[in-house]
Design an enzyme around this catalytic site. Structure first.
Site, PDB file in Angstrom:
ATOM      1  N   SER A   1      -6.565 -13.439   1.286  1.00 56.14           N
ATOM      2  CA  SER A   1      -7.421 -12.416   0.699  1.00 56.14           C
ATOM      3  C   SER A   1      -7.669 -12.785  -0.758  1.00 56.14           C
ATOM      4  O   SER A   1      -6.745 -13.260  -1.441  1.00 56.14           O
ATOM      5  CB  SER A   1      -6.710 -11.055   0.790  1.00 56.14           C
ATOM      6  OG  SER A   1      -7.531 -10.020   0.316  1.00 56.14           O
TER       7      SER A   1
ATOM      8  N   GLY B   1     -16.369   3.862  -4.215  1.00 51.54           N
ATOM      9  CA  GLY B   1     -16.952   5.192  -4.403  1.00 51.54           C
ATOM     10  C   GLY B   1     -17.976   5.253  -5.526  1.00 51.54           C
ATOM     11  O   GLY B   1     -18.691   6.245  -5.691  1.00 51.54           O
TER      12      GLY B   1
ATOM     13  N   GLY C   1     -18.098   0.058  -3.105  1.00 52.01           N
ATOM     14  CA  GLY C   1     -17.831  -0.082  -4.534  1.00 52.01           C
ATOM     15  C   GLY C   1     -16.779   0.894  -5.033  1.00 52.01           C
ATOM     16  O   GLY C   1     -16.867   1.384  -6.163  1.00 52.01           O
TER      17      GLY C   1
ATOM     18  N   TYR D   1       0.833  -1.206   0.000  1.00 54.85           N
ATOM     19  CA  TYR D   1       0.000   0.000   0.000  1.00 54.85           C
ATOM     20  C   TYR D   1       0.869   1.259   0.000  1.00 54.85           C
ATOM     21  O   TYR D   1       1.913   1.314   0.655  1.00 54.85           O
ATOM     22  CB  TYR D   1      -0.935   0.026   1.215  1.00 54.85           C
ATOM     23  CG  TYR D   1      -2.090  -0.964   1.162  1.00 54.85           C
ATOM     24  CD1 TYR D   1      -2.395  -1.665   0.001  1.00 54.85           C
ATOM     25  CD2 TYR D   1      -2.891  -1.182   2.284  1.00 54.85           C
ATOM     26  CE1 TYR D   1      -3.457  -2.556  -0.030  1.00 54.85           C
ATOM     27  CE2 TYR D   1      -3.954  -2.074   2.252  1.00 54.85           C
ATOM     28  CZ  TYR D   1      -4.235  -2.765   1.093  1.00 54.85           C
ATOM     29  OH  TYR D   1      -5.294  -3.649   1.064  1.00 54.85           O
TER      30      TYR D   1
ATOM     31  N   TRP E   1     -13.782  -6.071   1.744  1.00 58.79           N
ATOM     32  CA  TRP E   1     -13.182  -4.831   1.252  1.00 58.79           C
ATOM     33  C   TRP E   1     -14.057  -4.186   0.177  1.00 58.79           C
ATOM     34  O   TRP E   1     -14.879  -4.843  -0.448  1.00 58.79           O
ATOM     35  CB  TRP E   1     -11.742  -5.045   0.760  1.00 58.79           C
ATOM     36  CG  TRP E   1     -11.499  -5.970  -0.404  1.00 58.79           C
ATOM     37  CD1 TRP E   1     -11.245  -7.319  -0.346  1.00 58.79           C
ATOM     38  CD2 TRP E   1     -11.426  -5.624  -1.791  1.00 58.79           C
ATOM     39  NE1 TRP E   1     -11.034  -7.829  -1.602  1.00 58.79           N
ATOM     40  CE2 TRP E   1     -11.128  -6.815  -2.515  1.00 58.79           C
ATOM     41  CE3 TRP E   1     -11.568  -4.428  -2.507  1.00 58.79           C
ATOM     42  CZ2 TRP E   1     -10.985  -6.843  -3.904  1.00 58.79           C
ATOM     43  CZ3 TRP E   1     -11.425  -4.461  -3.889  1.00 58.79           C
ATOM     44  CH2 TRP E   1     -11.142  -5.651  -4.568  1.00 58.79           C
ATOM     45  N   SER E   2     -13.882  -2.882   0.024  1.00 57.38           N
ATOM     46  CA  SER E   2     -14.617  -2.065  -0.949  1.00 57.38           C
ATOM     47  C   SER E   2     -16.133  -2.141  -0.782  1.00 57.38           C
ATOM     48  O   SER E   2     -16.866  -2.341  -1.754  1.00 57.38           O
ATOM     49  CB  SER E   2     -14.231  -2.450  -2.387  1.00 57.38           C
ATOM     50  OG  SER E   2     -14.545  -1.417  -3.289  1.00 57.38           O
TER      51      SER E   2
END
Length: 292
Positions: free
Chosen positions: A153, A208, A206, A49, A202-203
């Site tokens: 993940s 954003g 979406g 990251y 995660w997300s």
């Protein structure tokens, strides 16, 4: 070496974008304190990251205020060799070899100024993964006290099962949102319930797109969710988190925001009771058709 069962907060703070928040070390310390005050005790990182800089930025805050470490769970990921100025690989690729996983875990420990990571995830499925060999790596690093728990993940059910057969995994961190619902049908959430292992999501917004997407699906979902959110007296963000949290696998849902108000909106979802009709109304808006 035995470790206590991992306990994560239902809402997890994702640090994917921390390098873009432009916070001073003291501002980062305050941000972490405010997250903890909201009951967010789990912080989700990955070695790659922020072009390999995100962990260090968080770690600087922990170095400045060491007492914070005892109040949180540190999660990170490894296994992606991402090209960057410091790492001029020919291509991006995956690596779950013992030497690479060990090197990345030890680098994460240094970056985060900690002696142990609460949870380390293999970031993406490595097609060249030797499950037995990777399990040995997990066992060795756990025995050395460097990692308390392991997970994955973005792994399929068969990829998860293969590794889980060799070493007990804690979670599978997967994508789920009102705009991306594959996990409902591809077996990953069924597997989580079957094994009693809570997934990480995660997300959930979406990326954003829930707010800004101008495609038909995004507009349908936004219209339906706006109506439901208004009825509940909550924001779209809170509703999106409540929608994910409604799943019986009891997921831990990850934020991506640097705004404390954004964290508050996520935590507010813990007090929302979404009935099946509202949940399916969002599903229907996303699919563009009724249930069969």
């Amino acid at each position: 070496m035995t470790t206590a069962p991992l306990s994560l907060s239902p809402i997890v703070a994702g640090l994917w974008r921390i390098t873009s928040w432009q916070l001073s070390v003291q501002e980062r310390v305050r941000w972490i304190e405010q997250a903890l005050e909201l009951g967010i005790t789990s912080f989700d990182h990955a070695d790659i990251y922020g072009d390999y800089q995100a962990e260090s930025q968080f770690g600087e805050a922990l170095k400045a205020s060491p007492a914070l470490r005892q109040r949180m769970q540190l999660i990170t990921k490894c296994g992606i060799r991402l090209r960057s100025a410091q790492r001029p690989y020919r291509i991006n690729y995956y690596d779950t070899s013992a030497a690479y996983v060990r090197a990345q875990v030890e680098q994460s420990l240094r970056n985060l100024h900690t002696e142990q990571l609460d949870l380390v995830l293999i970031h993406r499925p490595d097609y060249l993964m030797d499950a037995a060999a990777l399990a040995d790596t997990f066992a060795t690093l756990t025995r050395e006290g460097k990692v308390a728990n392991w997970g994955v993940s973005n792994h399929t059910t068969s990829q998860f099962a293969l590794l889980h057969q060799h070493y007990p995994l804690t979670t599978n961190q997967i994508e789920l949102s009102p705009l991306q619902m594959n996990a409902l049908d591809d077996g990953t959430l069924d597997q989580a319930q079957q094994l009693g292992l809570r997934p990480m999501i995660w997300s959930p917004l979406g990326g954003g797109r829930l707010f800004t997407g101008d495609d038909e699906q995004a507009m349908r979902v936004r219209a339906e969710m706006t109506t439901i959110a208004h009825r509940h007296g909550i924001t779209l963000t809170t509703l999106a988190f409540a929608w994910a949290l409604r799943h019986p696998s009891r997921p831990h849902v990850i934020t991506g925001t640097g705004r404390i108000d954004g964290l508050r909106e996520a935590v507010a979802a813990l007090n929302v009771v979404l009935d099946a009709e509202d949940w399916y109304a969002i599903w229907t808006a996303s699919k563009g058709h009724s249930v069969p």
